[in-house]
Design a protein around this motif. Sequence first.
Motif, PDB file in Angstrom:
ATOM      1  N   ARG B  23       0.913   9.271  -7.288  1.00 29.61           N
ATOM      2  CA  ARG B  23       1.682   8.923  -6.097  1.00 29.61           C
ATOM      3  C   ARG B  23       3.174   8.871  -6.441  1.00 29.61           C
ATOM      4  O   ARG B  23       4.009   9.347  -5.672  1.00 29.61           O
ATOM      5  CB  ARG B  23       1.218   7.575  -5.550  1.00 29.61           C
ATOM      6  N   LEU B  63      -5.705  11.318  -3.112  1.00 25.44           N
ATOM      7  CA  LEU B  63      -4.397  10.793  -2.712  1.00 25.44           C
ATOM      8  C   LEU B  63      -4.231  10.825  -1.197  1.00 25.44           C
ATOM      9  O   LEU B  63      -3.695   9.888  -0.598  1.00 25.44           O
ATOM     10  CB  LEU B  63      -3.275  11.614  -3.349  1.00 25.44           C
ATOM     11  N   GLU B  66      -6.355   8.089   0.311  1.00 24.78           N
ATOM     12  CA  GLU B  66      -5.757   6.786   0.074  1.00 24.78           C
ATOM     13  C   GLU B  66      -4.523   6.576   0.942  1.00 24.78           C
ATOM     14  O   GLU B  66      -4.264   5.464   1.413  1.00 24.78           O
ATOM     15  CB  GLU B  66      -5.379   6.669  -1.404  1.00 24.78           C
ATOM     16  N   SER B  67      -3.772   7.646   1.138  1.00 18.05           N
ATOM     17  CA  SER B  67      -2.573   7.524   1.965  1.00 18.05           C
ATOM     18  C   SER B  67      -2.937   7.228   3.415  1.00 18.05           C
ATOM     19  O   SER B  67      -2.316   6.383   4.062  1.00 18.05           O
ATOM     20  CB  SER B  67      -1.746   8.806   1.889  1.00 18.05           C
ATOM     21  N   TYR B  68      -3.943   7.926   3.910  1.00 21.17           N
ATOM     22  CA  TYR B  68      -4.397   7.630   5.270  1.00 21.17           C
ATOM     23  C   TYR B  68      -4.850   6.181   5.386  1.00 21.17           C
ATOM     24  O   TYR B  68      -4.563   5.498   6.369  1.00 21.17           O
ATOM     25  CB  TYR B  68      -5.558   8.554   5.669  1.00 21.17           C
ATOM     26  N   SER B  70      -3.891   3.661   3.534  1.00 24.93           N
ATOM     27  CA  SER B  70      -2.738   2.784   3.406  1.00 24.93           C
ATOM     28  C   SER B  70      -1.954   2.734   4.712  1.00 24.93           C
ATOM     29  O   SER B  70      -1.589   1.658   5.206  1.00 24.93           O
ATOM     30  CB  SER B  70      -1.881   3.301   2.249  1.00 24.93           C
ATOM     31  N   LEU B  71      -1.731   3.897   5.296  1.00 29.80           N
ATOM     32  CA  LEU B  71      -1.024   3.952   6.581  1.00 29.80           C
ATOM     33  C   LEU B  71      -1.846   3.258   7.672  1.00 29.80           C
ATOM     34  O   LEU B  71      -1.322   2.443   8.438  1.00 29.80           O
ATOM     35  CB  LEU B  71      -0.772   5.409   6.966  1.00 29.80           C
ATOM     36  N   TRP B  99       6.176   2.490   7.039  1.00 21.91           N
ATOM     37  CA  TRP B  99       5.332   3.066   5.988  1.00 21.91           C
ATOM     38  C   TRP B  99       5.882   4.425   5.560  1.00 21.91           C
ATOM     39  O   TRP B  99       5.966   4.735   4.377  1.00 21.91           O
ATOM     40  CB  TRP B  99       3.888   3.201   6.491  1.00 21.91           C
ATOM     41  N   ASN B 103       7.153   5.445   1.952  1.00 15.44           N
ATOM     42  CA  ASN B 103       6.357   6.443   1.230  1.00 15.44           C
ATOM     43  C   ASN B 103       6.606   7.849   1.779  1.00 15.44           C
ATOM     44  O   ASN B 103       5.684   8.490   2.287  1.00 15.44           O
ATOM     45  CB  ASN B 103       4.861   6.115   1.359  1.00 15.44           C
ATOM     46  N   GLU B 106       4.293  10.668   0.499  1.00 17.24           N
ATOM     47  CA  GLU B 106       2.936  10.593   1.024  1.00 17.24           C
ATOM     48  C   GLU B 106       2.917  10.975   2.508  1.00 17.24           C
ATOM     49  O   GLU B 106       1.984  11.617   2.986  1.00 17.24           O
ATOM     50  CB  GLU B 106       2.372   9.185   0.814  1.00 17.24           C
ATOM     51  N   TYR B 107       3.961  10.577   3.213  1.00 14.24           N
ATOM     52  CA  TYR B 107       4.040  10.993   4.610  1.00 14.24           C
ATOM     53  C   TYR B 107       4.051  12.515   4.700  1.00 14.24           C
ATOM     54  O   TYR B 107       3.370  13.109   5.543  1.00 14.24           O
ATOM     55  CB  TYR B 107       5.299  10.409   5.272  1.00 14.24           C
TER      56      TYR B 107
END
Lengths: 229, 229
Positions: B23, B63, B66-68, B70-71, B99, B103, B106-107
């Motif tokens: 990340r 990743l 996990e990003s989805y 986290s968001l 977010w 990030n 990640e976005y």
Amino acid sequence: MSAASLRARVRTEMIEEIKATARRRLATDGAGLSLRGVARDMGIVASALYRYFPSRDDLLTALILESYESLGAAATRAAATGNDDRWQWLAVCHAVRDWALTNPAEYGLLYGSPIPGYDAPHDTIAPAATVVLLLSDIAGAAHYAGRLQPAPLATPLPAPVRADLRVLIAQRDSDLPEEVLDRVFLGWTQLFGLITFEIFGRLEGTVTARAEYFEHQMSLIADLIGLPA
Amino acid sequence: MSAASLRARVRTEMIEEIKATARRRLATDGAGLSLRGVARDMGIVASALYRYFPSRDDLLTALILESYESLGAAATRAAATGNDDRWQWLAVCHAVRDWALTNPAEYGLLYGSPIPGYDAPHDTIAPAATVVLLLSDIAGAAHYAGRLQPAPLATPLPAPVRADLRVLIAQRDSDLPEEVLDRVFLGWTQLFGLITFEIFGRLEGTVTARAEYFEHQMSLIADLIGLPA
DNA sequence: TGTACATCAGTGAACGCGCGTTCACTGATGTAC
DNA sequence: TGTACATCAGTGAACGCGCGTTCACTGATGTAC
């Protein structure tokens, strides 16, 4: 035509062919576009490209500029057809979408994630504004002709936003009310937001009637801006 | 804790560390993320990563998932604070923007250009829906409580769009009017459209008061949807 | 029109780099008796 | 508690690949006289 200018013309054609090949490559490689790949497609050796572009980044920059021009031209052409405000606005929206659907990789280059290791030079900023300028011209014309009937919403313009808008209006030597430009920006965001969703596959599994949905959302925004039907 | 589960726990921690390092790498390399780079940052040899992920694509998929999550978690948390409809809606919008600003790489992974050579597996489609589901829950609650006062716009829902919306509503065993979901989608497009503009630098040279402008646009959309102030 | 020279497009080898992935290996940790 | 064996994390070399860029070169085209 003199011999000298013939050599110059061949050179220009070669540059065009390189860009055309690169544009085609973009479709499969995206931002991972490589000089060697372009050279391979053209049947020449990679180092030959350095006669025309000093580096990969310069080729990328040329492609970006050309893409903005191509998109801008399509939008401008659309705006020039018909003289009904709402119709012009929607025509520009459709032109942008059509261009994006026809050139998804180039759309990604312009409106997708920044390319790692590539810094867009300043030349690429100005041509990016074409579409939003067109949109504000259309809304402006409707406004000055007294044809704008914006949907009444409760939210007022906050002072810092108003200040930003005023600067932009002054830069263009215009006296468009901030409220009008504000709604133009809303429409601009909506336009590219929806196209980005569609091109990047974020609509997968939700909206299937893509063209109708686009038309519909853009109509809602035209209502909101106050472009008469 | 038995010895066996200790080994398992160390393994889990290692996986987490790999993802965390990846990340971090994402921020500089974008989609060009490389296993060797991650290994280098962790001070281990690249081939060691194959004990944890069968390939680079699997790491990417992890990743993205996990990003989805986290968001989605950030947005869900935001929706849970306060019980005023409009406030909840705006809280979700702000949570998504915050977010994204925290990030950005990640976005870009989630909402930027597709990664060349990477095919997102189907597991990554469902978690992508969290935000729009939250938004429609909020609008739905307001609607059922009779608190929704949508701005009247002239454009009606075209039949194919209505059909698409009906399918989505039926999938969720809901009986939300299509008109409400329609405006939720408009807000959803606007939300991600504006954030994408901001994150990818498309607002450069226009809007400088970014936070105020975001708040303002989202308020306009809340008005349009009919969430009372 | 013909010749001598300059320009320039394209070649091909090379440099140094990074990549994903495989494989046989070492050595530590865990398991069974 | 101690020993024999199995499991597994991490190593390091290797494979084959593609990349951007440089450089000395060949040969064709254009220019000057």
